[in-house]
Scaffold this active site. Sequence first.
Site, PDB file in Angstrom:
ATOM      1  N   ASN A   9       2.757   9.788  -2.874  1.00  0.00           N
ATOM      2  CA  ASN A   9       1.911   9.067  -3.828  1.00  0.00           C
ATOM      3  C   ASN A   9       0.580   8.813  -3.122  1.00  0.00           C
ATOM      4  O   ASN A   9       0.476   7.927  -2.290  1.00  0.00           O
ATOM      5  CB  ASN A   9       2.594   7.753  -4.225  1.00  0.00           C
ATOM      6  CG  ASN A   9       1.721   6.912  -5.151  1.00  0.00           C
ATOM      7  OD1 ASN A   9       0.664   7.368  -5.596  1.00  0.00           O
ATOM      8  ND2 ASN A   9       2.155   5.699  -5.431  1.00  0.00           N
ATOM      9  N   TRP A  10      -0.406   9.626  -3.471  1.00  0.00           N
ATOM     10  CA  TRP A  10      -1.712   9.491  -2.793  1.00  0.00           C
ATOM     11  C   TRP A  10      -2.445   8.216  -3.233  1.00  0.00           C
ATOM     12  O   TRP A  10      -3.435   7.832  -2.624  1.00  0.00           O
ATOM     13  CB  TRP A  10      -2.592  10.696  -3.100  1.00  0.00           C
ATOM     14  CG  TRP A  10      -2.176  11.978  -2.419  1.00  0.00           C
ATOM     15  CD1 TRP A  10      -1.042  12.194  -1.676  1.00  0.00           C
ATOM     16  CD2 TRP A  10      -2.904  13.211  -2.405  1.00  0.00           C
ATOM     17  NE1 TRP A  10      -1.020  13.484  -1.219  1.00  0.00           N
ATOM     18  CE2 TRP A  10      -2.155  14.132  -1.654  1.00  0.00           C
ATOM     19  CE3 TRP A  10      -4.110  13.630  -2.976  1.00  0.00           C
ATOM     20  CZ2 TRP A  10      -2.576  15.451  -1.438  1.00  0.00           C
ATOM     21  CZ3 TRP A  10      -4.537  14.939  -2.767  1.00  0.00           C
ATOM     22  CH2 TRP A  10      -3.769  15.842  -2.003  1.00  0.00           C
ATOM     23  N   LYS A  11      -1.990   7.615  -4.323  1.00  0.00           N
ATOM     24  CA  LYS A  11      -2.666   6.438  -4.889  1.00  0.00           C
ATOM     25  C   LYS A  11      -4.146   6.769  -5.129  1.00  0.00           C
ATOM     26  O   LYS A  11      -4.465   7.920  -5.440  1.00  0.00           O
ATOM     27  CB  LYS A  11      -2.476   5.219  -3.990  1.00  0.00           C
ATOM     28  CG  LYS A  11      -0.987   4.964  -3.694  1.00  0.00           C
ATOM     29  CD  LYS A  11      -0.719   3.627  -3.068  1.00  0.00           C
ATOM     30  CE  LYS A  11       0.785   3.488  -2.819  1.00  0.00           C
ATOM     31  NZ  LYS A  11       1.170   2.183  -2.294  1.00  0.00           N
ATOM     32  N   HIS A  97       4.882   1.900 -11.247  1.00  0.00           N
ATOM     33  CA  HIS A  97       4.640   1.513  -9.856  1.00  0.00           C
ATOM     34  C   HIS A  97       4.288   0.018  -9.813  1.00  0.00           C
ATOM     35  O   HIS A  97       3.613  -0.483 -10.722  1.00  0.00           O
ATOM     36  CB  HIS A  97       3.509   2.360  -9.265  1.00  0.00           C
ATOM     37  CG  HIS A  97       3.431   2.215  -7.781  1.00  0.00           C
ATOM     38  ND1 HIS A  97       2.820   1.140  -7.188  1.00  0.00           N
ATOM     39  CD2 HIS A  97       3.939   2.976  -6.777  1.00  0.00           C
ATOM     40  CE1 HIS A  97       2.947   1.254  -5.862  1.00  0.00           C
ATOM     41  NE2 HIS A  97       3.623   2.351  -5.597  1.00  0.00           N
ATOM     42  N   GLU A  99       2.101  -1.519  -8.285  1.00  0.00           N
ATOM     43  CA  GLU A  99       0.655  -1.796  -8.373  1.00  0.00           C
ATOM     44  C   GLU A  99       0.188  -1.764  -9.833  1.00  0.00           C
ATOM     45  O   GLU A  99      -0.695  -2.518 -10.228  1.00  0.00           O
ATOM     46  CB  GLU A  99      -0.114  -0.779  -7.509  1.00  0.00           C
ATOM     47  CG  GLU A  99       0.096  -1.064  -6.019  1.00  0.00           C
ATOM     48  CD  GLU A  99       0.101   0.151  -5.104  1.00  0.00           C
ATOM     49  OE1 GLU A  99      -0.366   1.230  -5.518  1.00  0.00           O
ATOM     50  OE2 GLU A  99       0.589   0.017  -3.965  1.00  0.00           O
ATOM     51  N   GLU A 169      11.323   0.539  -4.730  1.00  0.00           N
ATOM     52  CA  GLU A 169      10.214   0.194  -3.835  1.00  0.00           C
ATOM     53  C   GLU A 169      10.097  -1.325  -3.747  1.00  0.00           C
ATOM     54  O   GLU A 169       9.433  -1.945  -4.601  1.00  0.00           O
ATOM     55  CB  GLU A 169       8.905   0.761  -4.374  1.00  0.00           C
ATOM     56  CG  GLU A 169       8.888   2.265  -4.487  1.00  0.00           C
ATOM     57  CD  GLU A 169       7.472   2.819  -4.381  1.00  0.00           C
ATOM     58  OE1 GLU A 169       7.292   3.791  -3.647  1.00  0.00           O
ATOM     59  OE2 GLU A 169       6.544   2.263  -4.997  1.00  0.00           O
ATOM     60  N   GLY A 175       3.000  -0.774   1.912  1.00  0.00           N
ATOM     61  CA  GLY A 175       1.715  -0.874   2.601  1.00  0.00           C
ATOM     62  C   GLY A 175       1.668  -1.991   3.632  1.00  0.00           C
ATOM     63  O   GLY A 175       0.607  -2.336   4.136  1.00  0.00           O
ATOM     64  N   SER A 215       6.545   1.824   3.168  1.00  0.00           N
ATOM     65  CA  SER A 215       6.308   2.055   4.602  1.00  0.00           C
ATOM     66  C   SER A 215       7.211   3.126   5.216  1.00  0.00           C
ATOM     67  O   SER A 215       7.615   3.027   6.376  1.00  0.00           O
ATOM     68  CB  SER A 215       6.428   0.739   5.380  1.00  0.00           C
ATOM     69  OG  SER A 215       5.453  -0.187   4.923  1.00  0.00           O
ATOM     70  N   GLY A 236       3.569   6.480   0.393  1.00  0.00           N
ATOM     71  CA  GLY A 236       2.154   6.211   0.174  1.00  0.00           C
ATOM     72  C   GLY A 236       1.317   6.632   1.367  1.00  0.00           C
ATOM     73  O   GLY A 236       1.052   7.826   1.577  1.00  0.00           O
ATOM     74  N   GLY A 237       0.925   5.651   2.196  1.00  0.00           N
ATOM     75  CA  GLY A 237       0.007   5.886   3.305  1.00  0.00           C
ATOM     76  C   GLY A 237       0.321   7.123   4.151  1.00  0.00           C
ATOM     77  O   GLY A 237      -0.577   7.928   4.442  1.00  0.00           O
TER      78      GLY A 237
END
Length: 253
Positions: A9-11, A97, A99, A169, A175, A215, A236-237
């Site tokens: 997930n590049w967000k 998600h 977010e 999640e 994150g 994470s 993600g990251g």
Amino acid sequence: MRKQIAAANWKMNLGLEEANNLLDSLVQANIELSGDRETVLAVPFPYLLLAKEKLKGSNNFYVGAQNCYTKENGAFTGEISASMLKSCNVDYVIIGHSERREYFNESNFILFQKIDICLKNNLKPIFCCGESLTVREAEAQNQYVETQLKESLLHLDANEVRNFVIAYEPIWAIGTGKTATADQAQEMHAFIRKVLSEKYGDDVAQSISILYGGSVKAANAKEIFGKPDVDGGLVGGASLNASEFIQIMQSLK
Ligand SMILES: O=C(CO)COP(=O)(O)O
């Protein structure tokens, strides 16, 4: 065996040139994912077609969007519909998600509508669920996640639900560098599978991939993915770095 999936997930990250370079690095690495293993890249909308083009010919690589709207088309300036995504040959869509739930007020009912429109357009939803730290500290996480599933998903019939991926999640692990332990992930994944089994029977519940997100990195992926009910990750990251993400792909069971 059910599918084992490394989903990126590049967000809202990367400019076009960086996106291009990351896609090139992933393709050039020429990783052979055999059998039931696959990779999904959920990239920002402007890069979907680029990703489709670059990944053409790479086995077991799929492209996902990070959201879609609840309506088919019309005067909804700035929104993207499921049918538009399908017309671009997108395979997956992340729905719900945390977010989106938090910053864009997406309720379980809105997500119920998004799920339906994805399935109607033959897009595979990656449905995200997970609790906040407050909920976990009150030891109410199972009940919380069960409500998320009930209010957004469990109206589907068994055939529809087979086209699904679920991502657990926990919000406190996103994150933050704070991962759920592999045992905490396993415990929740087994619980989610039990909820699915009660509604759809064991065969269906055993066929649904449940990913862990929060994470995940190269250093912890193997341990987490090694748990019996964890079928890969939504990353993600760490998915923004080619070599890190490749190691995560290689950590699938
Ligand atoms: O939200 C996530 C994936 O959807 C997880 O993000 P991080 O891997 O950056 O914690």
